[in-house]
Design a protein around this motif. Sequence first.
Motif, short mmCIF file in Angstrom:
data_model
loop_
_atom_site.label_atom_id
_atom_site.label_comp_id
_atom_site.label_asym_id
_atom_site.label_seq_id
_atom_site.Cartn_x
_atom_site.Cartn_y
_atom_site.Cartn_z
N THR A 189 31.32 43.37 38.28
CA THR A 189 31.99 43.27 36.99
C THR A 189 33.49 43.37 37.23
OG1 THR A 189 30.15 44.37 35.86
CG2 THR A 189 32.25 44.31 34.71
N LYS A 190 34.24 42.51 36.56
CA LYS A 190 35.71 42.55 36.70
C LYS A 190 36.35 42.63 35.32
CE LYS A 190 39.64 40.06 38.74
NZ LYS A 190 40.04 38.98 39.65
N GLN A 191 37.34 43.49 35.20
CA GLN A 191 38.12 43.60 33.96
C GLN A 191 39.56 43.22 34.26
OE1 GLN A 191 38.37 47.51 32.27
NE2 GLN A 191 39.19 46.80 30.32
N ASN A 192 40.08 42.25 33.53
CA ASN A 192 41.44 41.77 33.76
C ASN A 192 42.00 41.16 32.49
OD1 ASN A 192 43.77 41.13 35.32
ND2 ASN A 192 43.02 39.05 35.63
N ARG A 193 43.17 41.60 32.08
CA ARG A 193 43.87 41.05 30.92
C ARG A 193 43.00 41.05 29.66
NH1 ARG A 193 47.11 35.85 33.59
NH2 ARG A 193 48.35 37.09 35.08
N GLY A 194 42.32 42.16 29.46
CA GLY A 194 41.55 42.33 28.23
C GLY A 194 40.23 41.58 28.19
N ARG A 195 39.83 40.96 29.29
CA ARG A 195 38.55 40.24 29.33
C ARG A 195 37.69 40.81 30.45
NH1 ARG A 195 37.02 36.76 25.46
NH2 ARG A 195 36.52 34.97 26.79
N PHE A 196 36.38 40.71 30.25
CA PHE A 196 35.43 41.13 31.27
C PHE A 196 34.74 39.90 31.87
CE2 PHE A 196 36.09 45.16 29.32
CZ PHE A 196 35.69 46.12 30.23
N HIS A 197 34.45 39.97 33.15
CA HIS A 197 33.83 38.85 33.86
C HIS A 197 32.69 39.35 34.75
CE1 HIS A 197 37.58 36.52 33.00
NE2 HIS A 197 38.15 37.70 33.21
N ILE A 198 31.70 38.50 34.94
CA ILE A 198 30.74 38.67 36.02
C ILE A 198 31.17 37.71 37.12
CG2 ILE A 198 28.34 38.44 36.76
CD1 ILE A 198 28.84 40.76 34.83
N GLY A 199 31.27 38.21 38.34
CA GLY A 199 31.71 37.37 39.45
C GLY A 199 30.91 37.63 40.70
N VAL A 200 31.15 36.82 41.70
CA VAL A 200 30.55 37.00 43.03
C VAL A 200 31.64 36.80 44.07
CG1 VAL A 200 28.22 36.28 42.36
CG2 VAL A 200 29.85 34.56 43.17
N MET A 201 31.46 37.46 45.22
CA MET A 201 32.34 37.27 46.36
C MET A 201 31.51 37.42 47.62
SD MET A 201 34.42 40.92 46.68
CE MET A 201 35.21 40.81 45.09
N ARG A 202 32.03 36.92 48.72
CA ARG A 202 31.37 37.17 50.00
C ARG A 202 31.47 38.65 50.33
NH1 ARG A 202 34.50 32.48 51.33
NH2 ARG A 202 33.21 30.58 51.19
N THR A 203 30.68 39.10 51.27
CA THR A 203 30.62 40.52 51.55
C THR A 203 31.88 41.06 52.21
OG1 THR A 203 29.46 40.10 53.64
CG2 THR A 203 28.11 40.48 51.69
N ASP A 204 32.75 40.16 52.68
CA ASP A 204 34.05 40.61 53.21
C ASP A 204 35.16 40.49 52.16
OD1 ASP A 204 34.42 37.87 53.00
OD2 ASP A 204 34.91 37.55 55.12
N GLY A 205 34.78 40.11 50.92
CA GLY A 205 35.75 40.01 49.83
C GLY A 205 36.32 38.62 49.62
N SER A 206 36.05 37.69 50.52
CA SER A 206 36.59 36.33 50.38
C SER A 206 35.75 35.52 49.39
CB SER A 206 36.62 35.63 51.73
OG SER A 206 35.30 35.47 52.25
N GLY A 207 36.30 34.40 48.96
CA GLY A 207 35.55 33.45 48.13
C GLY A 207 35.19 33.96 46.76
N GLU A 208 36.05 34.78 46.15
CA GLU A 208 35.73 35.31 44.82
C GLU A 208 35.60 34.18 43.78
OE1 GLU A 208 38.05 37.79 41.37
OE2 GLU A 208 38.12 38.62 43.40
N ARG A 209 34.53 34.24 42.99
CA ARG A 209 34.32 33.28 41.90
C ARG A 209 33.91 34.05 40.65
NH1 ARG A 209 30.79 30.95 45.45
NH2 ARG A 209 29.05 31.09 43.99
N LEU A 210 34.57 33.77 39.53
CA LEU A 210 34.21 34.37 38.26
C LEU A 210 33.27 33.42 37.53
CD1 LEU A 210 37.63 35.88 37.13
CD2 LEU A 210 35.77 36.95 38.44
N LEU A 211 32.12 33.93 37.12
CA LEU A 211 31.07 33.10 36.52
C LEU A 211 31.09 33.14 35.00
CD1 LEU A 211 28.12 34.18 38.85
CD2 LEU A 211 29.85 32.41 39.25
#
Length: 432
Positions: free
Chosen positions: A350-372
Amino acid sequence: MILTCLAVVMTLSVAKAEPLRIELDSPNIEPLPFAAPAFIAETAGAEQYARDLASVVAADLQGSGLFRAISQDAYISQITSFESPVQYADWKAINAQALVTGAVSTTNDGQIVVKFRLFDVFSEDQMGEGLQFVGSTNGWRRMAHKVADAVYTRITGEGGYFDSRVVYVAETGPKNARLKRLGVMDYDGANQQFLTDAQAIVLAPRFSPNGDRVIYTSYESGFPKIYVLDVASVGRRVLQDQPGTMSFAPRFAPNGQDVVFSLTTGSNTDIYRLNLDSGQRTQLTSSPAIETAPSYSPDGTKIVFESDRSGTQQLYVMDANGGEATRISFGQGRYGTPVWSPRGDLVAFTKQNRGRFHIGVMRTDGSGERLLTASFLDEGPTWAPNGRVIMFTRETAGSAGSSTLYSVDISGRNLKAVQANASDPSWSPLLK
């Protein structure tokens, strides 16, 4: 168990041509058109089961976003016998690329027998062998899900997820006085059952690796405590109860015998591991920060968790036995509720940024973040057994706002509502 037998019906021709395939990593997936006529009722009393089974199979496949069901009004051919040869030209004429046929019979002892075949229409070949499922009549939906899983797997080359369940928090009442109890349902929202009453607030239910138990947090004592519940018997027990502490955010290890959770003593919250057999407890983090929401990697060697040790809520990975942790989230905003994919390749969050919440995925090293997703409040992702779909909670704003379970695939496509007045989902493994 509802399902008592899974067997090959007979030696049937195996596809000689290259089978149908859907490229799941393609940025633009065109749903594969398929036909699923009503299954053949081979005994008196099987007619309704035959219609319902085909309907659930079609709904499962179409609901995945990878398949498109062709309306039965467009059919030229009708399947009148399970043994009749397929009239491929008639199915090609309506652009069906896959054809699912089946038959249903009932027995004198109250069981139901379901068999099916899958055909590649354009290569005019059967895909794999015919299968048969035998079980009680009240398990007909499970058999439909198993048929859909077999079709999904043969065409995509990946495991299915339809024959699975979801445990969640069922909610009733106004937002400022909401009653909560544990519920469990099929992955598509059907067959709801309740595991607890609404006398106390319950949070964060999580299935065990084989789906036989649920671990969750309850406030029935006035303080958060962790309970383990047997799904079949609904019997339960509290984990170690240490006066003056609060325990929460539990999750099973892949071995099913260890539990990782957060424990608050005074003003400090750290992550601990508890062995359910021996009762031995091990502290895994030691920091003045708040550290919670731990989740194991599928092989049990790593744990991802959230911590504000850097000053803001971020994601970290550490060895399963504790020790130094590595931060993996570096985007704008705050990150929480990480969950390791069953395939081991991604972490959902779960990501919270600029007043919005997102479900996202990233690789296990933190690269390739995508907000779904993005909304007023999206949180608490859980993975389907095949690691291709995520379910989460979406809450609407205002005093009349409510929580609904949604699902989305890992590309961000096929967002859909699953269950209203519900939160905190946890997906089971495929049922046995």
